[in-house]
Design a protein around this motif. Structure first.
Motif, short mmCIF file in Angstrom:
data_model
loop_
_atom_site.label_atom_id
_atom_site.label_comp_id
_atom_site.label_asym_id
_atom_site.label_seq_id
_atom_site.Cartn_x
_atom_site.Cartn_y
_atom_site.Cartn_z
N VAL A 25 -16.55 40.85 5.84
CA VAL A 25 -17.35 40.48 4.67
C VAL A 25 -17.18 41.54 3.57
O VAL A 25 -17.11 41.20 2.38
CB VAL A 25 -18.83 40.29 5.06
N ARG A 26 -17.06 42.81 3.95
CA ARG A 26 -16.79 43.85 2.95
C ARG A 26 -15.52 43.55 2.19
O ARG A 26 -15.45 43.70 0.96
CB ARG A 26 -16.65 45.22 3.64
N GLU A 27 -14.48 43.14 2.90
CA GLU A 27 -13.19 42.87 2.26
C GLU A 27 -13.30 41.66 1.32
O GLU A 27 -12.75 41.67 0.22
CB GLU A 27 -12.12 42.65 3.34
N ALA A 28 -14.04 40.63 1.75
CA ALA A 28 -14.23 39.45 0.89
C ALA A 28 -14.98 39.85 -0.39
O ALA A 28 -14.60 39.45 -1.49
CB ALA A 28 -15.00 38.37 1.64
N ASP A 82 -6.17 33.17 15.52
CA ASP A 82 -5.88 34.59 15.75
C ASP A 82 -6.99 35.52 15.25
O ASP A 82 -6.85 36.73 15.27
CB ASP A 82 -4.54 34.98 15.10
N GLY A 83 -8.09 34.94 14.79
CA GLY A 83 -9.22 35.77 14.34
C GLY A 83 -9.18 36.10 12.86
O GLY A 83 -10.03 36.83 12.37
N SER A 84 -8.21 35.54 12.13
CA SER A 84 -8.20 35.80 10.70
C SER A 84 -9.07 34.75 9.99
O SER A 84 -9.07 33.58 10.35
CB SER A 84 -6.78 35.84 10.12
N VAL A 85 -9.81 35.23 9.02
CA VAL A 85 -10.71 34.38 8.23
C VAL A 85 -10.49 34.74 6.77
O VAL A 85 -10.30 35.91 6.43
CB VAL A 85 -12.19 34.63 8.60
N ARG A 86 -10.48 33.74 5.91
CA ARG A 86 -10.44 33.99 4.47
C ARG A 86 -11.45 33.08 3.81
O ARG A 86 -11.88 32.07 4.40
CB ARG A 86 -9.03 33.77 3.91
N GLY A 87 -11.87 33.45 2.61
CA GLY A 87 -12.87 32.61 1.96
C GLY A 87 -13.13 33.06 0.54
O GLY A 87 -12.72 34.15 0.12
N TYR A 88 -13.81 32.19 -0.20
CA TYR A 88 -14.14 32.53 -1.59
C TYR A 88 -15.34 31.71 -2.06
O TYR A 88 -15.71 30.71 -1.44
CB TYR A 88 -12.94 32.28 -2.53
N ARG A 238 -10.84 39.57 11.36
CA ARG A 238 -10.62 40.29 10.10
C ARG A 238 -10.50 39.30 8.94
O ARG A 238 -10.21 38.11 9.18
CB ARG A 238 -9.34 41.13 10.17
N PHE A 239 -10.70 39.81 7.72
CA PHE A 239 -10.36 39.02 6.53
C PHE A 239 -8.85 39.09 6.40
O PHE A 239 -8.28 40.18 6.33
CB PHE A 239 -11.01 39.61 5.28
N GLN A 240 -8.21 37.95 6.38
CA GLN A 240 -6.76 37.95 6.22
C GLN A 240 -6.33 36.64 5.60
O GLN A 240 -6.77 35.57 6.03
CB GLN A 240 -6.07 38.12 7.57
N CYS A 241 -5.48 36.75 4.58
CA CYS A 241 -4.98 35.56 3.89
C CYS A 241 -3.50 35.42 4.21
O CYS A 241 -2.83 36.40 4.49
CB CYS A 241 -5.19 35.73 2.38
N ASN A 242 -3.01 34.18 4.19
CA ASN A 242 -1.60 33.99 4.51
C ASN A 242 -0.72 33.86 3.27
O ASN A 242 0.42 33.42 3.36
CB ASN A 242 -1.41 32.79 5.44
N CYS A 243 -1.26 34.25 2.10
CA CYS A 243 -0.43 34.16 0.90
C CYS A 243 0.58 35.32 0.91
O CYS A 243 0.43 36.29 1.63
CB CYS A 243 -1.28 34.20 -0.36
N SER A 244 1.63 35.17 0.10
CA SER A 244 2.65 36.21 0.02
C SER A 244 3.42 36.03 -1.28
O SER A 244 3.32 34.97 -1.92
CB SER A 244 3.63 36.10 1.20
N PHE A 245 4.22 37.04 -1.64
CA PHE A 245 5.04 36.93 -2.83
C PHE A 245 5.99 35.73 -2.71
O PHE A 245 6.15 34.96 -3.65
CB PHE A 245 5.85 38.22 -3.04
N GLU A 246 6.56 35.55 -1.51
CA GLU A 246 7.48 34.44 -1.28
C GLU A 246 6.81 33.09 -1.51
O GLU A 246 7.38 32.18 -2.13
CB GLU A 246 7.98 34.55 0.16
#
Ligand code: ZN
Length: 294
Positions: A25-28, A82-88, A238-246
């Protein structure tokens, strides 16, 4: 380190899951610069989504989206196996004064609407199976109760959901976050449900326990009281997003070569911001030229 645990109680007739999600939540909050009320709302939704998705399998994806009538407009959280969560939050600035009892007025910024749950599988493999979608109207806007209402009405699972996000005045603003969920399986003895309800009624407030540094196991004990349980698994989250430069490059390329040519001529580059994590990707002239050469 944030952690999610899950297990069974009362002779495997009750499912239990609990998580501490402070770093997530801190990372979000850091990434989206959410107001205090929106931080609590987003933290609760991300934690609730994690708990709801505690039995996700590889390639599964769970999305919980609140279409809000209030100032926050919308909240979205997505969990993977895998335990990654992202949100906005659609409007991260939405805020309200704290209520007289010191709690954050999350219902004030949610203001009614719909809670939608989307379960998908295989998307990373390029499969496009029909997603499972369930929707219920927002009842209280406190989010925990709304997730419980979804479980009951849409999945016919009676449940108890407690979510807590506590803040502090100085960075990183989030003091502690976490939650606990109990789901009655169809085989559950009605007396167990009554016992759990009674324990919850007399248990110290979950938010206070989280604020004081409870572990996921502490939260389960708090909810179950004297009922026996067994922990079956745990994972780091963890907070983790699957976006990337590619992926940003692919997205720009998908706009078509005419669009890329005009970006090159007019802007000498392009900027993409990921809605889920607020990460900004800048494509320079060379990046745009290599898209045109493909
Ligand atoms: Zn992202």
């Amino acid at each position: 380190m944030d952690k999610l645990i899950h297990g069974l109680a009362a002779d495997a007739t009750v499912r239990v899951m609990a998580a501490i999600t402070t770093d997530m939540v801190r990372e979000a909050v850091r990434r989206h610069r959410t107001s205090p009320t929106a931080s609590v709302a987003l933290g609760r939704l991300m934690t609730g989504t994690l708990l709801l998705g505690s039995s996700l399998k590889e390639y599964d994806r769970l999305t919980v989206r609140i279409d809000a009538a209030g100032d926050v407009e919308g909240l979205v959280a997505e969990a993977l196996a895998d335990g990654s969560v992202r949100g906005y939050a659609r409007n991260p600035a939405a805020d309200r004064p704290q209520r007289a009892d010191g709690s954050f007025d999350v219902p004030g910024i949610v203001g009614g609407g719909m809670l939608n749950v989307v379960r998908e599988t295989g998307f990373e493999l390029g499969l496009r199976p029909e997603p499972y979608v369930g929707s219920v109207p927002i009842e209280t806007g406190e989010i925990a109760e709304d997730i419980a209402s979804y479980l009951l009405k849409s999945e016919q699972i009676p449940s108890a959901v407690m979510l807590g996000v506590t803040l502090q005045a100085e960075e990183p603003f989030v003091r502690h976050a976490g939650g606990v969920m109990i789901q009655m399986l169809p085989t559950a003895n009605p007396n167990i449900a009554v016992m759990i309800e009674d324990t919850i009624l007399h248990a110290p407030n979950v938010t206070e326990a989280i604020r004081d540094g409870a572990t996921p196991e502490d939260l389960i004990k708090l909810m179950l009281g004297v009922i026996d349980y067994e922990i079956l698994g745990q994972k780091d989250v963890r907070f983790q997003c699957n976006c990337s430069f590619e992926r940003a490059v692919n997205l720009i390329a998908s706009l078509g070569k005419d669009e890329v040519r005009s970006m090159l001529a007019e802007d000498k580059g392009a900027t993409m911001t990921c809605g889920f994590c607020n990460e900004e990707y800048r494509l320079n002239e060379d990046d745009l030229r290599s898209i045109l050469e493909q």
